[in-house]
Scaffold this motif. Structure first.
Motif, short mmCIF file in Angstrom:
data_model
loop_
_atom_site.label_atom_id
_atom_site.label_comp_id
_atom_site.label_asym_id
_atom_site.label_seq_id
_atom_site.Cartn_x
_atom_site.Cartn_y
_atom_site.Cartn_z
N TYR A 190 -14.07 2.24 6.79
CA TYR A 190 -13.25 2.70 7.91
C TYR A 190 -13.58 1.94 9.19
N MET A 225 -7.14 -6.03 3.21
CA MET A 225 -6.99 -5.64 4.61
C MET A 225 -8.34 -5.67 5.32
N SER A 267 -15.85 -4.36 2.36
CA SER A 267 -14.76 -4.44 1.39
C SER A 267 -15.27 -4.41 -0.04
N MET A 296 0.83 -1.20 0.00
CA MET A 296 0.00 0.00 0.00
C MET A 296 0.87 1.26 0.00
N LEU A 308 -4.51 7.53 2.55
CA LEU A 308 -4.83 7.47 1.13
C LEU A 308 -5.31 8.85 0.67
N GLY A 348 -5.76 -1.00 8.95
CA GLY A 348 -6.47 -0.69 7.72
C GLY A 348 -7.09 0.69 7.76
N SER A 349 -7.66 1.06 8.90
CA SER A 349 -8.25 2.40 9.04
C SER A 349 -7.20 3.48 8.88
N LEU A 388 -5.99 -2.50 0.34
CA LEU A 388 -7.09 -2.08 1.22
C LEU A 388 -8.25 -3.06 1.18
N THR A 445 -3.70 0.74 -5.36
CA THR A 445 -4.04 1.04 -3.97
C THR A 445 -5.29 0.30 -3.51
N ALA A 480 -12.69 -1.97 8.96
CA ALA A 480 -11.27 -2.29 8.78
C ALA A 480 -10.60 -2.51 10.13
N LEU A 527 -4.38 3.17 7.18
CA LEU A 527 -4.00 3.18 5.77
C LEU A 527 -5.02 3.96 4.93
N PHE A 528 -6.28 3.84 5.28
CA PHE A 528 -7.31 4.60 4.57
C PHE A 528 -7.08 6.10 4.71
#
Length: 495
Positions: free
Chosen positions: A240, A147, A160, A117, A254, A247-248, A144, A140, A243, A250-251
């Motif tokens: 969000y 994840m 997802s 990512m 982004l 993961g949250s 995600l 990208t 995740a 990483l969001f």
């Protein structure tokens, strides 16, 4: 000089590949940390050698790739991309440390996806060829999606797939706009090219104003859905909140949607068929997002879902500031991206720590956690105060610049956004009071405070929120230089 832009993509990709073959959790986490630290070193090298006084592209590299189609491997870094590269490079190793002691299945895939990512996002930030830009843009989606789908909550499958479908469809619409831009420029010049800067320069010579608007709106739609801006936001709360904590985070790192506004949309805007109408539309969507997201955050019972809607509200400042078309409003929008990434990382880490320790994120089921989790309470308070715009923290700098200088051209929309300030303070203070203070809920059992690695990770980000809130110049100066260049294009076109 080092080919920094290429290495910033290549290093995390190489470490991701190695991490996927790790046999133990310690090996996977160790490779994830090492890869992210090397990437951080490269980002700091780029930052230390970066000239903030110019809007020109730096660390530029270009090699022909598919000459018959005008595709080239072209990368570079400027004041639009450098702060976002720095943001990702700083937060990712801290995220790996935060997740170090968490138990989960397939840790090699988990840390490998984090590094993948990071490489994809940085690829978007440095790509100066639309072909490359779109490849990294779509890449990208993959980390995600997995994840959320593998390590997410009970509704992870729904969240997802919803995220993937919403954003992929928007990306396909954007792709149509890119192809329209490519073919129209090819017809105009007789020379095929996917070079972003060249295509933007040729955009003004398209004869049909309707064609220019169609291409522009298609590309804009892809960016607005990724930010996300109301009404294209509905994928975000589910993704969000379902995740895992990593993961949250990483969001929120982004930032490619907002980046697209600065890199592509604003330079193209003066040459659309109806720029003033588009500015009004963007201003309206930005201000409504700010107010709408705040209102929905106010009524949430789930702490993490409240933070997710808060993110919708705060990213509205990016759209509004961009539409303001004043150098400092655009700079404020850029700074909001940087600030939002730091602040939301703290908040999602806090929500994840509470859920892991207390077994719930429902605000009414919490209470008095500060007695059991004093370290978390201090750091979480910094994050909440920054998110509501307390002076001295990064959130205040960004929102002040956007609201103050967008008022020059968009006073009505700024007034709409101002209505959200009290609401924003309300849901932050209400959530903090109900969850962290008051009488401790004995039904939660023996709740444990965050561990030393989590304290370190979150505290470093909190200190950065304070540092850049008191001294924004290290990142704001380079943003202002590029913002002035962008706004001068609009001024020259009479917008």
């Amino acid at each position: 000089m080092l080919p920094v832009a290429s290495l910033l993509i290549l290093v995390p990709l190489i470490f991701a590949a190695v991490t996927f073959f790790a046999k133990t959790k310690e090996q996977a986490a160790g490779m994830g940390l090492l890869g992210s630290l090397v990437t951080l070193g490269l980002a700091l090298y780029a930052y230390m050698n970066f000239d903030s006084s110019t809007a020109a592209m730096q660390f530029f590299e270009s090699v022909e790739w598919i000459p018959s189609l005008g595709v080239s491997y072209t990368v570079g870094i400027d004041g639009i991309s450098m702060p976002l590269i720095l943001l990702n490079a700083i937060v990712i190793p801290l995220l790996v440390l935060y997740s170090w002691k968490e138990e989960r299945e397939a840790p090699n895939r988990f840390y490998g996806l984090i590094l993948t990512m990071q490489a994809a996002v940085i690829g978007v930030f440095v790509a100066l060829d639309f072909f490359m830009f779109y490849i990294f843009w779509e890449l990208t989606l993959i980390p995600l999606f997995f994840m959320v789908n593998i390590w997410g909550g009970e509704k992870r499958a729904h969240a997802s797939y919803k995220f993937f479908i919403y954003t992929h469809v928007a990306s396909l619409v954007m792709l149509l706009g890119i192809f329209g831009l490519f073919y129209a420029a090819w017809q105009q010049t007789g020379v095929p090219t996917f070079d972003i800067r060249e295509l933007i320069a040729q955009f003004q010579f398209f004869e049909s104003g309707m064609l220019r608007d169609a291409i522009f709106l298609a590309i804009l739609f892809g960016f607005l859905a990724k930010i996300p801006t109301f009404p294209f936001h509905s994928w975000l709360p589910d993704a969000y909140s379902e995740a895992p904590t990593a993961g949250s985070v990483l969001f929120v790192l982004l930032k490619i949607g907002g980046y697209g506004l600065f890199r592509i949309i604003l330079p193209m805007l003066p040459n659309t068929g109806s720029p003033n109408l588009i500015i009004a539309m963007m201003g309206l969507l930005g201000s409504v997002s700010i107010l709408y997201g705040a209102l929905l955050a106010l009524r949430q019972k789930d702490l993490k879902r409240m933070i997710a809607y808060s993110s919708v509200s705060h990213m509205g400042y990016v759209t509004l500031g961009s539409a303001g078309l004043v150098a400092l409003s655009v700079s404020g929008a850029m700074f909001q991206q940087f600030s939002h990434g730091l602040i939301m990382s703290i908040l999602f880490m806090s929500a994840g720590a509470i859920h892991a320790s207390a077994g719930t994120r429902i605000i009414n089921e919490l209470g008095g956690l500060a007695r059991k989790m004093p370290k978390l309470a201090v750091i979480m308070m910094v994050g909440f105060m920054a998110s509501l715009g307390l002076p001295g923290l990064t959130g205040f700098i960004a929102e002040f610049l956007v609201l103050t200088f967008s008022f020059v051209n968009l006073p009505g929309f700024v007034v709409i956004a101002l209505l959200a300030i009290v609401i924003t303070a309300g849901y932050h203070l209400w959530a903090m009071q109900r969850a962290m203070f008051g009488v401790y809920n004995e039904k939660l059992g023996d709740v444990k405070d965050i561990n030393a690695l989590q304290v370190f990770s979150m505290a470093v980000i909190a200190l950065l929120v304070l540092y850049f809130g008191l001294n924004p110049s290290p990142v704001l100066d380079m943003m202002i230089t590029n913002s002035e260049a962008i706004v001068s294009l609009a001024a020259a076109a009479g917008v």
